[in-house]
Design a protein around this motif. Structure first.
Motif, PDB file in Angstrom:
ATOM      1  N   MET A   1      67.521  38.192  64.342  1.00 43.38           N
ATOM      2  CA  MET A   1      66.357  38.172  65.214  1.00 43.38           C
ATOM      3  C   MET A   1      65.487  36.973  64.872  1.00 43.38           C
ATOM      4  O   MET A   1      65.238  36.702  63.701  1.00 43.38           O
ATOM      5  CB  MET A   1      65.553  39.459  65.035  1.00 43.38           C
ATOM      6  CG  MET A   1      64.288  39.528  65.876  1.00 43.38           C
ATOM      7  SD  MET A   1      63.264  40.929  65.401  1.00 43.38           S
ATOM      8  CE  MET A   1      64.396  42.275  65.732  1.00 43.38           C
ATOM      9  N   SER A   2      65.013  36.278  65.872  1.00 37.93           N
ATOM     10  CA  SER A   2      64.152  35.123  65.644  1.00 37.93           C
ATOM     11  C   SER A   2      62.777  35.379  66.246  1.00 37.93           C
ATOM     12  O   SER A   2      62.638  36.110  67.230  1.00 37.93           O
ATOM     13  CB  SER A   2      64.774  33.866  66.265  1.00 37.93           C
ATOM     14  OG  SER A   2      64.926  34.028  67.656  1.00 37.93           O
ATOM     15  N   HIS A  21      58.858  38.432  69.434  1.00 35.75           N
ATOM     16  CA  HIS A  21      60.270  38.620  69.097  1.00 35.75           C
ATOM     17  C   HIS A  21      60.823  39.777  69.916  1.00 35.75           C
ATOM     18  O   HIS A  21      60.077  40.592  70.473  1.00 35.75           O
ATOM     19  CB  HIS A  21      60.448  38.891  67.598  1.00 35.75           C
ATOM     20  CG  HIS A  21      59.937  40.240  67.161  1.00 35.75           C
ATOM     21  ND1 HIS A  21      60.773  41.262  66.764  1.00 35.75           N
ATOM     22  CD2 HIS A  21      58.683  40.732  67.070  1.00 35.75           C
ATOM     23  CE1 HIS A  21      60.050  42.315  66.440  1.00 35.75           C
ATOM     24  NE2 HIS A  21      58.788  42.021  66.607  1.00 35.75           N
ATOM     25  N   SER A  23      62.606  43.253  70.052  1.00 29.74           N
ATOM     26  CA  SER A  23      62.776  44.400  69.161  1.00 29.74           C
ATOM     27  C   SER A  23      63.963  45.251  69.590  1.00 29.74           C
ATOM     28  O   SER A  23      64.079  45.630  70.758  1.00 29.74           O
ATOM     29  CB  SER A  23      61.510  45.265  69.167  1.00 29.74           C
ATOM     30  OG  SER A  23      61.743  46.503  68.546  1.00 29.74           O
ATOM     31  N   LYS A  24      64.830  45.564  68.646  1.00 28.21           N
ATOM     32  CA  LYS A  24      65.926  46.494  68.909  1.00 28.21           C
ATOM     33  C   LYS A  24      65.432  47.929  68.978  1.00 28.21           C
ATOM     34  O   LYS A  24      66.050  48.780  69.613  1.00 28.21           O
ATOM     35  CB  LYS A  24      66.993  46.363  67.816  1.00 28.21           C
ATOM     36  CG  LYS A  24      67.702  45.022  67.799  1.00 28.21           C
ATOM     37  CD  LYS A  24      68.734  44.959  66.682  1.00 28.21           C
ATOM     38  CE  LYS A  24      69.429  43.599  66.653  1.00 28.21           C
ATOM     39  NZ  LYS A  24      70.415  43.522  65.537  1.00 28.21           N
ATOM     40  N   GLU A 127      61.500  48.042  61.107  1.00 24.31           N
ATOM     41  CA  GLU A 127      62.055  46.844  61.734  1.00 24.31           C
ATOM     42  C   GLU A 127      61.176  45.612  61.535  1.00 24.31           C
ATOM     43  O   GLU A 127      61.657  44.556  61.100  1.00 24.31           O
ATOM     44  CB  GLU A 127      62.269  47.080  63.232  1.00 24.31           C
ATOM     45  CG  GLU A 127      62.918  45.866  63.914  1.00 24.31           C
ATOM     46  CD  GLU A 127      63.056  46.032  65.416  1.00 24.31           C
ATOM     47  OE1 GLU A 127      64.114  45.651  65.951  1.00 24.31           O
ATOM     48  OE2 GLU A 127      62.099  46.523  66.061  1.00 24.31           O
ATOM     49  N   GLU A 130      61.017  44.221  57.883  1.00 25.67           N
ATOM     50  CA  GLU A 130      62.323  43.697  57.480  1.00 25.67           C
ATOM     51  C   GLU A 130      62.601  42.353  58.129  1.00 25.67           C
ATOM     52  O   GLU A 130      63.122  41.422  57.487  1.00 25.67           O
ATOM     53  CB  GLU A 130      63.425  44.705  57.828  1.00 25.67           C
ATOM     54  CG  GLU A 130      63.397  45.952  56.937  1.00 25.67           C
ATOM     55  CD  GLU A 130      64.453  46.961  57.320  1.00 25.67           C
ATOM     56  OE1 GLU A 130      65.179  46.731  58.327  1.00 25.67           O
ATOM     57  OE2 GLU A 130      64.566  47.993  56.634  1.00 25.67           O
ATOM     58  N   GLU A 131      62.264  42.227  59.408  1.00 30.42           N
ATOM     59  CA  GLU A 131      62.519  40.976  60.114  1.00 30.42           C
ATOM     60  C   GLU A 131      61.553  39.878  59.682  1.00 30.42           C
ATOM     61  O   GLU A 131      61.941  38.708  59.545  1.00 30.42           O
ATOM     62  CB  GLU A 131      62.453  41.202  61.625  1.00 30.42           C
ATOM     63  CG  GLU A 131      63.543  42.118  62.163  1.00 30.42           C
ATOM     64  CD  GLU A 131      64.939  41.636  61.814  1.00 30.42           C
ATOM     65  OE1 GLU A 131      65.178  40.410  61.835  1.00 30.42           O
ATOM     66  OE2 GLU A 131      65.804  42.491  61.511  1.00 30.42           O
ATOM     67  N   LYS A 134      62.690  38.336  56.412  1.00 29.26           N
ATOM     68  CA  LYS A 134      63.776  37.373  56.572  1.00 29.26           C
ATOM     69  C   LYS A 134      63.262  36.025  57.069  1.00 29.26           C
ATOM     70  O   LYS A 134      63.684  34.973  56.595  1.00 29.26           O
ATOM     71  CB  LYS A 134      64.810  37.915  57.565  1.00 29.26           C
ATOM     72  CG  LYS A 134      65.548  39.169  57.109  1.00 29.26           C
ATOM     73  CD  LYS A 134      66.455  39.665  58.224  1.00 29.26           C
ATOM     74  CE  LYS A 134      67.093  41.008  57.888  1.00 29.26           C
ATOM     75  NZ  LYS A 134      67.897  41.539  59.019  1.00 29.26           N
ATOM     76  N   ALA A 135      62.350  36.077  58.016  1.00 33.08           N
ATOM     77  CA  ALA A 135      61.863  34.839  58.639  1.00 33.08           C
ATOM     78  C   ALA A 135      60.829  34.116  57.779  1.00 33.08           C
ATOM     79  O   ALA A 135      60.727  32.889  57.827  1.00 33.08           O
ATOM     80  CB  ALA A 135      61.268  35.155  60.011  1.00 33.08           C
TER      81      ALA A 135
END
Length: 284
Positions: A1-2, A21, A23-24, A127, A130-131, A134-135
């Motif tokens: 995800m960006s 972004h 979202s799932k 979510e 966590e994202e 990463k970013a």
């Protein structure tokens, strides 16, 4: 995800990032604002999550709370999530200001048609951090604290008491302390979780959660409540939460302040006390 950067704003020596972004969890694009203070590149930044109230977007708190000044002073980042999915195109989600768009109530809905998109508990506590980790690897989501206002104050208390991640501390401005017994909670819980499923309601009610809380209860819970708040007695009921949590060892510090209403004038007046509270438990 960006994450797409919509704006980078210089503020108090740091940067406020306005991000979007996909979202799932909500199956929609989501907006989030992140304030990153200026620190050495090698430093890992503690994080404060701020949950906003009904009708708000990530911009309300980042423009009106003055939290960023103290975040820069003490050296923690702030994450300002949105209050609901937007553009889910569910019939009725835009019919009233206190339900649907802008009113996700920080729950994972189990009732159709809301369960497909309205999963703000999983979004905020799982979510999104966590994202972001990463970013933006400088953000330390192992050293995180949480606060919020009104509906967001409720969401902050629920997140701390349920511990979906190890929040170091919690505070709240005029939280909905016992949503199961007030109109806002009945409307939102009834639609998102089901009218008859009161046991599920209790999973998102701070007053019910603190009765059974088994975690580390050594950290004080800080709450400010204005006595000029029109919602105080009818919708918020923080005293119910305090009464239910008398066994909580760290104590619930409910500070009732004369004259203050439910607005960001109230929040900005006491934000320094909350920033100091979180800075202490974030190790700053």
């Amino acid at each position: 995800m960006s994450f797409k950067t919509n704006a980078t704003i210089a503020q108090f020596g740091g940067q406020l990032l306005k991000l979007t972004h996909d979202s799932k969890v909500t199956k929609t694009p989501m907006n989030v604002n992140v304030f990153i203070p200026s620190v050495k590149k090698a430093s890992k930044l503690p994080v404060l999550v701020y949950l906003s109230g009904l009708t708000c977007t990530p911009d309300n708190a980042s423009e009106k709370s003055f939290f960023q000044y103290f975040a820069s002073k003490f050296g923690f980042a702030i994450v300002f999530p949105d209050t609901s999915p937007r553009g889910a195109d569910i019939a009725g989600e835009n019919d009233s200001w206190d339900f649907g768009t802008g009113a996700g109530f920080y729950v994972d809905a189990i009732q159709e048609p809301w369960s497909k998109n309205y999963n703000m508990f999983s979004y905020v506590h799982k979510e999104l951090p966590e994202e972001l980790a990463k970013a933006y690897p400088q953000l330390d989501f192992d050293n995180v604290s949480i606060t919020g206002h009104s509906m967001g104050g409720m969401g902050a208390l629920v997140g701390f008491l349920r511990q979906p991640r190890p929040y170091k501390a919690v505070s709240a401005f005029a939280p909905i302390g016992n949503p199961s017994v007030v109109q806002w909670g009945e409307k939102n819980f009834g639609n998102y979780l089901g009218e008859e499923n009161k046991s599920k309601w209790a999973e998102y009610d701070p007053t019910e959660l603190i009765k059974k809380y088994k975690g580390d209860d050594s950290t004080p819970i800080l709450i400010h409540q204005g006595l000029g708040d029109n919602f105080y007695e009818a919708q918020l009921k923080p005293q119910n939460f305090v009464d239910a949590g008398k066994h909580y060892k760290g104590g619930i510090d409910l500070r009732l302040v004369d004259g203050y209403d439910h607005s960001y004038f109230f929040i900005s007046s006491f934000v320094e006390e909350h920033a100091k509270h979180h800075a202490r438990y974030l190790g700053l």
